[in-house]
Design an enzyme around this catalytic site. Structure first.
Site, PDB file in Angstrom:
ATOM      1  N   GLY A   1       7.831   9.073   1.051  1.00 61.82           N
ATOM      2  CA  GLY A   1       8.686  10.091   1.659  1.00 61.82           C
ATOM      3  C   GLY A   1       9.682   9.506   2.634  1.00 61.82           C
ATOM      4  O   GLY A   1      10.062  10.155   3.611  1.00 61.82           O
TER       5      GLY A   1
ATOM      6  N   SER B   1       6.423   4.318  -2.959  1.00 59.77           N
ATOM      7  CA  SER B   1       7.664   4.377  -2.191  1.00 59.77           C
ATOM      8  C   SER B   1       7.420   3.869  -0.775  1.00 59.77           C
ATOM      9  O   SER B   1       6.973   2.737  -0.586  1.00 59.77           O
ATOM     10  CB  SER B   1       8.231   5.801  -2.222  1.00 59.77           C
ATOM     11  OG  SER B   1       9.534   5.845  -1.700  1.00 59.77           O
TER      12      SER B   1
END
Length: 498
Positions: free
Chosen positions: A95, A176
């Site tokens: 995120g 991520s």
């Protein structure tokens, strides 16, 4: 139906039964005051009901549902009725270091089919987790989010046996920003002996921030809040005001970083004393099996954002700085000449520069140091937005990893709905999940004949698509041109140094 109470170091917890899986949600592993290091939560004696996700970490869009002091919780899915210690996967969400949470990942399907114990965690985000204020009079406030993740790992290692997990078979995993956290966390001396394997999906190429950059971000935030003369007052700034200030300066700051983002783990010399890639290169982690993965069209999502993400501009600038305008022009020309009918050459070049090549470089470092490493790329387009319209872009592998076949799951924090999977989705997702669970269980994602470990000179790259197949990473004109330009740039640096 509720479970029996399970003891932990802090107090007993009660979960719920979800079919053949027991779930424990919102289990506190730490508590923290603003800009202070996390500490163990207050102990309790009566069984604590842990049947719903804990508070979100404060983040844009979820300020009202957040609780900054009690957001440090984790979630556990463990198969019922298994009479042996099971391997454990600890997952750190992504995120961009500013959004997300463990509640977006339901591990029941993976736990049942492992069988394995699946753990997802929360950590502090944005300014609360990454704003470096220790040089501005707040001595503890450095790399707090990474310290949160380490506290969660400590808790899992100390308590997971009570939930059926094997504390000596823990896989650190993340996607991520979470993958960047995994790579950094794995190199910390404090984490040694507390995990056995590591999985990093779509780790950005440059997310370890310099101390100077972190200081500059902190200075600008304090200036924006008019607190330069009283930095300690930031502890009492209302959350909406703090996050609004960060948002105002964020885009300008992101343009000045190598990664195109504001926050990330910082090479502060305290929590992170060494560049993580150097630790992999010197062989300190050669006994840790490593799986590195990415998605074929990583950059599409960021190109289509409004406005396009800062990492687009910063990546192009870096390539031009490394190889000159002529080198950039040659690369773009080659990508145009070799583009698939459905491929954007500019996006493909940036995806290679920012995502694929850094992952390959880390694989080479680990392999050269004697470590076992596997490299993969996810080429399948899930029949779920945004992938249905954008292709196998950032997060496509993650959507399939957490699917409850034959359905994609809802993502409440991201506000994405799940839905039914196509036969192709099921086929690729099943192979991906099977590989992950095998890696978590035995330390390699597939049998060697089907997917060899990454070694020179073949450099095998597994492609998750239809069909699953393995290709040499270093084949093709694109790879050869990158190698030629890199060699020329290295020669130039040697001449200039001499």
């Amino acid at each position: 139906m509720l479970t029996n109470a399970v003891p932990t170091a802090n107090g007993p917890v009660i979960g719920a039964k979800q079919g053949a899986v027991r779930t424990f949600k919102g289990v506190p592993f730490a508590t923290a005051r603003r800009f202070a290091k996390a500490t163990p939560p207050p102990a309790w004696t009566e069984p604590r009901r842990c049947t719903g996700y804990g508070a979100f970490a404060p983040q844009p869009g979820h300020i009202e549902q957040a609780d900054e002091e009690s957001c440090l919780s984790l979630n556990i899915w463990t198969p019922a009725g298994v009479d042996r210690p099971l391997p454990v996967m600890v997952f750190i969400h992504g995120g961009a270091f500013v959004t997300g949470g463990g509640a977006d990942y339901d591990g029941a399907f993976l736990a049942k089919h492992g069988p394995a114990v699946i753990v997802t965690i929360n950590y502090r985000l944005g300014p609360l987790g990454f704003l470096q204020l220790h040089r501005h009079g707040l001595g503890e406030a450095n790399n707090l989010a990474l310290s949160d993740a380490l506290a969660a790992l400590d808790w899992v290692h100390a308590n997971i046996a009570n939930f059926g997990g094997d504390p000596d078979a823990i896989t650190l995993s993340g996607q991520s920003a979470g993958a960047s956290m995994v790579i950094a966390l794995a190199t910390l001396p404090q984490a040694r002996g507390k995990f056995s394997r590591a999985l990093a999906l779509s780790a950005p190429g440059r997310t370890i921030m310099s101390a100077d950059h972190a200081d500059e971000v902190a200075r600008r935030v304090l200036d924006e809040l008019e607190l330069a003369r009283d930095p300690a007052a930031i502890r009492s700034v209302p959350l909406p005001k703090l996050f609004t200030a960060v948002e105002r300066i964020g885009r300008r700051v992101a343009d000045e970083t190598e990664s195109g983002i504001v926050f990330g783990p910082v090479l502060d010399g305290i929590v992170i004393a060494r560049e993580p890639r150097d630790v992999f290169a010197d062989g300190s982690l050669r006994d840790v099996p490593l799986w590195l993965g990415s998605c074929r069209d990583e950059m599409v999502m960021f190109l289509k954002s409004t406005p396009p993400a800062a990492m687009i501009r910063t990546t192009e600038r870096q390539v031009r700085a490394a190889f000159g305008d002529a080198g950039w022009g040659r690369l773009l020309s080659y990508y145009r000449a070799t583009a698939r009918p459905d491929e954007d050459p500019y996006e493909a070049l940036l995806s290679d520069a920012f995502w694929h090549r850094p992952m390959a470089d880390l694989a080479r470092l680990h392999a050269a140091a004697g470590g076992a490493v596997w490299l993969s790329r996810f080429d399948h387009r899930p029949a779920l937005e945004p992938f249905l319209s954008q292709g196998p872009t950032h997060g496509a592998d993650n959507a399939c990893l957490w699917a409850h076949l034959p359905d994609f799951i809802d993502r409440p924090i991201l506000k994405r709905r799940g839905g039914p999977m196509t036969p192709a989705d099921i086929d690729v997702a099943a192979r991906f999940q099977t590989s992950l669970l095998r890696f978590v269980t035995v330390g390699e994602p597939d049998v060697a004949e089907a997917w060899p470990r990454f070694e020179l000179p073949q450099e095998p790259l597994a492609i998750f698509g239809q069909p699953f197949h393995v290709v040499p990473l270093n084949e093709g004109v694109r790879s050869r041109l990158w190698a030629e330009l890199s060699a020329s740039n290295n020669d130039k640096k040697i001449r200039e140094a001499g």
